[in-house]
Scaffold this motif. Sequence first.
Motif, PDB file in Angstrom:
ATOM      1  N   GLY A 205       0.648  -1.198   0.143  1.00  0.00           N
ATOM      2  CA  GLY A 205      -0.098   0.125  -0.140  1.00  0.00           C
ATOM      3  C   GLY A 205       0.763   1.257  -0.046  1.00  0.00           C
ATOM      4  O   GLY A 205       0.725   1.921   0.860  1.00  0.00           O
ATOM      5  N   VAL A 206       1.793   1.323  -0.993  1.00  0.00           N
ATOM      6  CA  VAL A 206       2.451   2.567  -1.167  1.00  0.00           C
ATOM      7  C   VAL A 206       2.614   3.064  -2.550  1.00  0.00           C
ATOM      8  O   VAL A 206       2.041   2.053  -3.410  1.00  0.00           O
ATOM      9  N   ASP A 207       3.154   4.131  -2.810  1.00  0.00           N
ATOM     10  CA  ASP A 207       3.159   4.716  -4.231  1.00  0.00           C
ATOM     11  C   ASP A 207       4.498   4.771  -4.481  1.00  0.00           C
ATOM     12  O   ASP A 207       5.198   5.744  -4.172  1.00  0.00           O
ATOM     13  N   GLY A 208       5.092   3.943  -5.322  1.00  0.00           N
ATOM     14  CA  GLY A 208       6.623   3.851  -5.472  1.00  0.00           C
ATOM     15  C   GLY A 208       7.127   5.052  -6.479  1.00  0.00           C
ATOM     16  O   GLY A 208       8.282   5.322  -6.466  1.00  0.00           O
ATOM     17  N   ARG A 209       5.904   5.768  -6.899  1.00  0.00           N
ATOM     18  CA  ARG A 209       6.543   7.215  -7.716  1.00  0.00           C
ATOM     19  C   ARG A 209       7.149   8.176  -6.860  1.00  0.00           C
ATOM     20  O   ARG A 209       7.726   9.169  -7.366  1.00  0.00           O
ATOM     21  N   HIS A 210       6.891   7.781  -5.441  1.00  0.00           N
ATOM     22  CA  HIS A 210       7.281   9.072  -4.577  1.00  0.00           C
ATOM     23  C   HIS A 210       8.518   8.496  -4.019  1.00  0.00           C
ATOM     24  O   HIS A 210       8.477   7.367  -3.527  1.00  0.00           O
ATOM     25  N   ALA A 211       9.515   9.241  -3.897  1.00  0.00           N
ATOM     26  CA  ALA A 211      10.909   8.894  -3.407  1.00  0.00           C
ATOM     27  C   ALA A 211      10.645   8.477  -1.882  1.00  0.00           C
ATOM     28  O   ALA A 211      11.478   7.528  -1.444  1.00  0.00           O
ATOM     29  N   ASP A 212       9.866   9.163  -1.268  1.00  0.00           N
ATOM     30  CA  ASP A 212       9.610   8.627   0.001  1.00  0.00           C
ATOM     31  C   ASP A 212       8.788   7.439   0.571  1.00  0.00           C
ATOM     32  O   ASP A 212       8.448   7.106   1.508  1.00  0.00           O
ATOM     33  N   GLN A 213       8.295   6.814  -0.541  1.00  0.00           N
ATOM     34  CA  GLN A 213       7.536   5.482  -0.637  1.00  0.00           C
ATOM     35  C   GLN A 213       8.291   4.569  -1.075  1.00  0.00           C
ATOM     36  O   GLN A 213       7.509   3.500  -1.581  1.00  0.00           O
ATOM     37  N   GLN A 214       9.185   4.422  -1.768  1.00  0.00           N
ATOM     38  CA  GLN A 214      10.050   3.509  -2.215  1.00  0.00           C
ATOM     39  C   GLN A 214      10.411   2.470  -1.345  1.00  0.00           C
ATOM     40  O   GLN A 214      10.674   2.636   0.035  1.00  0.00           O
ATOM     41  N   VAL A 215      10.201   1.131  -1.570  1.00  0.00           N
ATOM     42  CA  VAL A 215      10.738   0.036  -0.780  1.00  0.00           C
ATOM     43  C   VAL A 215      11.680  -0.812  -1.735  1.00  0.00           C
ATOM     44  O   VAL A 215      11.288  -1.426  -2.556  1.00  0.00           O
ATOM     45  N   ARG A 216      12.917  -0.718  -0.950  1.00  0.00           N
ATOM     46  CA  ARG A 216      13.819  -1.325  -1.621  1.00  0.00           C
ATOM     47  C   ARG A 216      14.931  -1.979  -0.702  1.00  0.00           C
ATOM     48  O   ARG A 216      15.266  -1.185   0.139  1.00  0.00           O
TER      49      ARG A 216
ATOM     50  N   PRO B 119       8.101   2.580   4.689  1.00  0.00           N
ATOM     51  CA  PRO B 119       8.127   3.814   4.663  1.00  0.00           C
ATOM     52  C   PRO B 119       7.538   4.573   5.810  1.00  0.00           C
ATOM     53  O   PRO B 119       6.020   4.229   5.736  1.00  0.00           O
ATOM     54  N   SER B 120       7.954   5.488   6.499  1.00  0.00           N
ATOM     55  CA  SER B 120       7.315   6.417   7.266  1.00  0.00           C
ATOM     56  C   SER B 120       5.906   7.109   6.664  1.00  0.00           C
ATOM     57  O   SER B 120       5.101   7.646   7.194  1.00  0.00           O
TER      58      SER B 120
ATOM     59  N   GLN C   2      -3.348   0.376   5.002  1.00  0.00           N
ATOM     60  CA  GLN C   2      -2.706  -0.760   5.049  1.00  0.00           C
ATOM     61  C   GLN C   2      -1.396  -1.036   4.361  1.00  0.00           C
ATOM     62  O   GLN C   2      -1.480  -0.609   3.029  1.00  0.00           O
ATOM     63  N   TYR C   3      -0.410  -1.731   4.620  1.00  0.00           N
ATOM     64  CA  TYR C   3       0.813  -1.875   4.215  1.00  0.00           C
ATOM     65  C   TYR C   3       0.906  -3.213   3.209  1.00  0.00           C
ATOM     66  O   TYR C   3       1.146  -2.763   2.270  1.00  0.00           O
ATOM     67  N   LEU C   4       0.550  -4.194   3.906  1.00  0.00           N
ATOM     68  CA  LEU C   4       0.712  -5.491   3.006  1.00  0.00           C
ATOM     69  C   LEU C   4      -0.834  -5.603   2.347  1.00  0.00           C
ATOM     70  O   LEU C   4      -1.619  -6.191   3.118  1.00  0.00           O
ATOM     71  N   LYS C   5      -0.844  -5.030   1.108  1.00  0.00           N
ATOM     72  CA  LYS C   5      -2.276  -5.252   0.561  1.00  0.00           C
ATOM     73  C   LYS C   5      -2.481  -6.768   0.163  1.00  0.00           C
ATOM     74  O   LYS C   5      -3.863  -6.840   0.440  1.00  0.00           O
ATOM     75  N   SER C   6      -1.740  -7.230  -0.450  1.00  0.00           N
ATOM     76  CA  SER C   6      -1.956  -8.680  -0.772  1.00  0.00           C
ATOM     77  C   SER C   6      -0.555  -9.411  -0.854  1.00  0.00           C
ATOM     78  O   SER C   6       0.278  -8.839  -1.232  1.00  0.00           O
ATOM     79  N   VAL C   7      -0.688 -10.695  -0.434  1.00  0.00           N
ATOM     80  CA  VAL C   7       0.391 -11.783  -0.521  1.00  0.00           C
ATOM     81  C   VAL C   7       0.223 -13.023  -1.131  1.00  0.00           C
ATOM     82  O   VAL C   7      -0.907 -13.802  -0.682  1.00  0.00           O
TER      83      VAL C   7
END
Length: 231
Positions: free
Chosen positions: A48-59, A201-202, A207-212
């Motif tokens: 549940g993040v938007d990777g287009r924003h630098a502060d929401q990148q998960v890597r 990311p802060s 919801q962070y884990l949308k689906s697994v």
Amino acid sequence: MKRGKKYAEAAKLIDRAVFYDADAAIGLVKKTAVAKFNETIEAHIRLGVDGRHADQQVRGAVVLPHGTGKTVKVLVFAKGDKLSEAEAAGADHVGGEELVPKIQNEGWVDFDVVVATPDMMGVVGRLGRVLGPKGLMPNPKAGTVTMDVAKAVKDIKAGKIEYRLDKTNIIHVPLGKASFSEDQLADNFQTLIGAINKAKPSAAKGQYLKSVTLSSTMGPGVKLNTAKLTQ
């Protein structure tokens, strides 16, 4: 997309309306891996993040306790003593500037991971057009830009994998092979989920884990109960 008989039979074992606990899902994925080769077990995690924003990148990167079951070829860009350190640690290829034309002009990509010392990133940067699209560019967040090349090589050989968002905010990673025991796959999965939870990311809201979903290379997906996976 038309599926074969084996897929159809395997799919009958899974209730699409159910969100399974991790252990049950792993058991089902092993049962549905019916191809004639040793299939890879994969995790597909929508965040549940938007990777287009630098502060929401998960890597990041994590060492799976039982590895991935795949032999990984490592190329190290370094110079001086670091070359011999990388070789001693088990790197498959080591070198410097002389490798650039081989990769650029001859199309040589007989490696799965690239590690580089920081002072070699100017050289490696010239290979961005080749390595970038293949996801092979070294990155400090993944631990592949480092002066400790020996540790980097050993970790990768031991089962270190990199995870990052794709354009649809999903992480796709291998968890092991169908030949692994359920306990081995469970250990790898819990280690992966723990790392991804810690990487939240802060700036992420809701919801962070949308689906697994877990699946084998050729098998159907098994959806997990995400409520039990958050820390």
